[in-house]
Design an enzyme around this catalytic site. Structure first.
Site, PDB file in Angstrom:
ATOM      1  N   GLU A  48       0.822  -1.208   0.000  1.00 54.23           N
ATOM      2  CA  GLU A  48       0.000   0.000   0.000  1.00 54.23           C
ATOM      3  C   GLU A  48       0.859   1.262   0.000  1.00 54.23           C
ATOM      4  OE1 GLU A  48      -3.072   0.423  -0.571  1.00 54.23           O
ATOM      5  OE2 GLU A  48      -3.678  -1.679  -0.545  1.00 54.23           O
ATOM      6  N   TYR A 131      -6.259   6.781   4.164  1.00 52.68           N
ATOM      7  CA  TYR A 131      -6.471   5.726   3.169  1.00 52.68           C
ATOM      8  C   TYR A 131      -5.682   4.463   3.538  1.00 52.68           C
ATOM      9  CZ  TYR A 131      -5.699   2.714  -0.733  1.00 52.68           C
ATOM     10  OH  TYR A 131      -5.585   1.579  -1.499  1.00 52.68           O
ATOM     11  N   ASP A 149      -9.751   4.948  -2.759  1.00 50.50           N
ATOM     12  CA  ASP A 149      -8.676   5.423  -3.628  1.00 50.50           C
ATOM     13  C   ASP A 149      -9.286   5.963  -4.909  1.00 50.50           C
ATOM     14  OD1 ASP A 149      -9.446   3.190  -5.093  1.00 50.50           O
ATOM     15  OD2 ASP A 149      -7.416   2.373  -5.297  1.00 50.50           O
ATOM     16  N   CYS A 201     -14.326  -0.359 -14.779  1.00 51.88           N
ATOM     17  CA  CYS A 201     -14.809   1.025 -14.647  1.00 51.88           C
ATOM     18  C   CYS A 201     -13.624   1.968 -14.780  1.00 51.88           C
ATOM     19  CB  CYS A 201     -15.523   1.194 -13.301  1.00 51.88           C
ATOM     20  SG  CYS A 201     -16.523   2.693 -13.170  1.00 51.88           S
ATOM     21  N   CYS A 208     -18.825  -1.115 -19.731  1.00 48.81           N
ATOM     22  CA  CYS A 208     -20.025  -1.220 -18.901  1.00 48.81           C
ATOM     23  C   CYS A 208     -20.815  -2.498 -19.158  1.00 48.81           C
ATOM     24  CB  CYS A 208     -20.918  -0.003 -19.135  1.00 48.81           C
ATOM     25  SG  CYS A 208     -20.145   1.574 -18.710  1.00 48.81           S
ATOM     26  N   CYS A 211     -19.893  -5.147 -16.668  1.00 46.91           N
ATOM     27  CA  CYS A 211     -19.738  -4.700 -15.283  1.00 46.91           C
ATOM     28  C   CYS A 211     -20.793  -5.365 -14.398  1.00 46.91           C
ATOM     29  CB  CYS A 211     -19.879  -3.182 -15.199  1.00 46.91           C
ATOM     30  SG  CYS A 211     -19.778  -2.546 -13.507  1.00 46.91           S
ATOM     31  N   CYS A 217     -26.266   1.075 -11.985  1.00 44.73           N
ATOM     32  CA  CYS A 217     -25.388   2.235 -12.204  1.00 44.73           C
ATOM     33  C   CYS A 217     -26.182   3.401 -12.782  1.00 44.73           C
ATOM     34  CB  CYS A 217     -24.241   1.855 -13.135  1.00 44.73           C
ATOM     35  SG  CYS A 217     -23.102   3.228 -13.437  1.00 44.73           S
TER      36      CYS A 217
END
Length: 351
Positions: A48, A131, A149, A201, A208, A211, A217
């Site tokens: 991270e 975060y 994020d 995405c 899409c 997805c 959405c």
């Protein structure tokens, strides 16, 4: 109704993640996690920190080298600063490397080498912000923290058709992400949302049609998904200039300096040089017949572009200079330099 929607969305996303999770050297995949494999908090934390402001592709090799050389947080804490900074060279944002060492030593000395497992305690460690604390808490310890994020921001902005521009919309996007974070498998869920943003995405041309969240959405229904998330226009980056001085003895030894701990490239080795400004003052480290090299070094930092002129001169034998380092030829490795200093070295070497 809200709980039902939350469960439907998180279940759909986890089902997709179980089949499409990205394979990464620091990740425990969903099948292994279901079989009882526990993520190593050290590897989660290290990845991270490395991934801040950096791509997965750029981090993979660095992560592998670090964990081979320092497989535990105790090993990293005991490592000499120079070795760690050298391995970090080229990854950028060098304050992360300094905080990496500080954090490793705090965890080793104050927590017996065991990472704390709560968001609030993680937040007290050097170099760990909101975060990173949320990511470690969720991924390593399976706590239902909200991980936000850039990928997650994009997914939330499109899922709820939020047109308020970033960064002002971060609190709203965080609230939406928090509403959807499940109490079951929150670590897998956090990685699932990030994977969705990274692979489907995407910022441009989202796919899409495949997805798992395409039906609920709102941006897809409105046809606004290519435009989201909105961002305030960036200010143009200024250009700064500077001089660096490369001096070498006849036996190959080179003159280097260690930059101050605070500031850009803090704690890193580099060539003596001037300030970086619009009109830098020439400041050679000793009096000599300095010759400027043809060409220039160009480098871009987060907030500005930099153009450097390179000067060279012979290094007098047995010269002692305060706060400067005469490094013997056998001890010098260009890879220990930050990228901009390595560019200067390459221009000088190929003169």
């Amino acid at each position: 109704m809200r709980d039902t929607l939350k469960n439907d969305l998180s279940c759909a996303l986890l089902d997709w993640y179980d089949r499409h999770a990205r394979k990464m050297p620091w990740r425990v995949g969903p099948a292994d996690r279901a079989a009882g494999v526990i993520p190593d908090p050290y590897r989660v934390w290290l990845s991270e920190v490395m991934l801040q402001q950096t791509t997965v592709a750029a981090v993979r090799d660095y992560f592998t080298r670090f964990t081979v050389r320092w497989p535990t947080i105790q090993a990293l804490a005991a490592a000499p600063d120079d070795q760690v900074m050298g391995e970090w060279a080229g990854l950028g944002y060098y304050a992360r490397a300094r905080n990496l060492l500080k954090c490793a030593r705090v965890v080793t000395d104050q927590y017996d080498g065991v990472f704390p497992d709560t968001y609030d305690t993680l937040l007290k460690l050097p170099g760990i912000g909101p975060y990173t604390a949320a990511a470690i808490s969720a991924i390593a310890f399976d706590r239902p923290e909200t991980v936000l994020d850039g990928n997650v921001e994009r997914v939330m902005a499109r899922l709820y058709d939020i047109h308020d521009p970033l960064p002002g919309s971060k609190p709203l996007l965080n609230d939406k992400a928090a509403e959807l974070t499940p109490t079951v498998r929150p670590g897998d869920y956090a990685q699932a949302v990030m994977d969705l943003g990274a692979t489907i995405c995407t910022p441009k041309s989202p796919t899409c049609g495949i997805c798992p969240l395409r039906d609920p959405c709102q941006a897809r229904a409105a046809g606004t998904q290519p435009d989201l998330p909105r961002k305030l226009p960036k200010k143009p980056k200024p250009t700064r200039f500077g001089h660096v001085y490369i001096a070498q003895r006849t036996d190959g030894a080179l003159l280097l300096e260690r930059r101050p701990d605070r500031g850009l490239l803090g704690g890193m080795l580099g060539w003596p040089g001037s300030d970086w400004s619009e009109v830098p003052v020439e400041s050679p480290p000793f009096a000599a017949d300095w010759q400027v090299l043809a060409g220039e070094v160009r480098h871009t930092f987060t907030h500005f572009h930099l153009i450097l002129r390179i000067w060279t001169a012979p290094l007098p034998v047995d010269m002692a200079l305060d706060d400067l380092i005469v490094m013997e030829k056998h001890a010098f490795r260009p890879s220990d330099l930050p990228t901009v200093m390595r560019k200067a070295h390459d221009l000088w070497r190929n003169r």
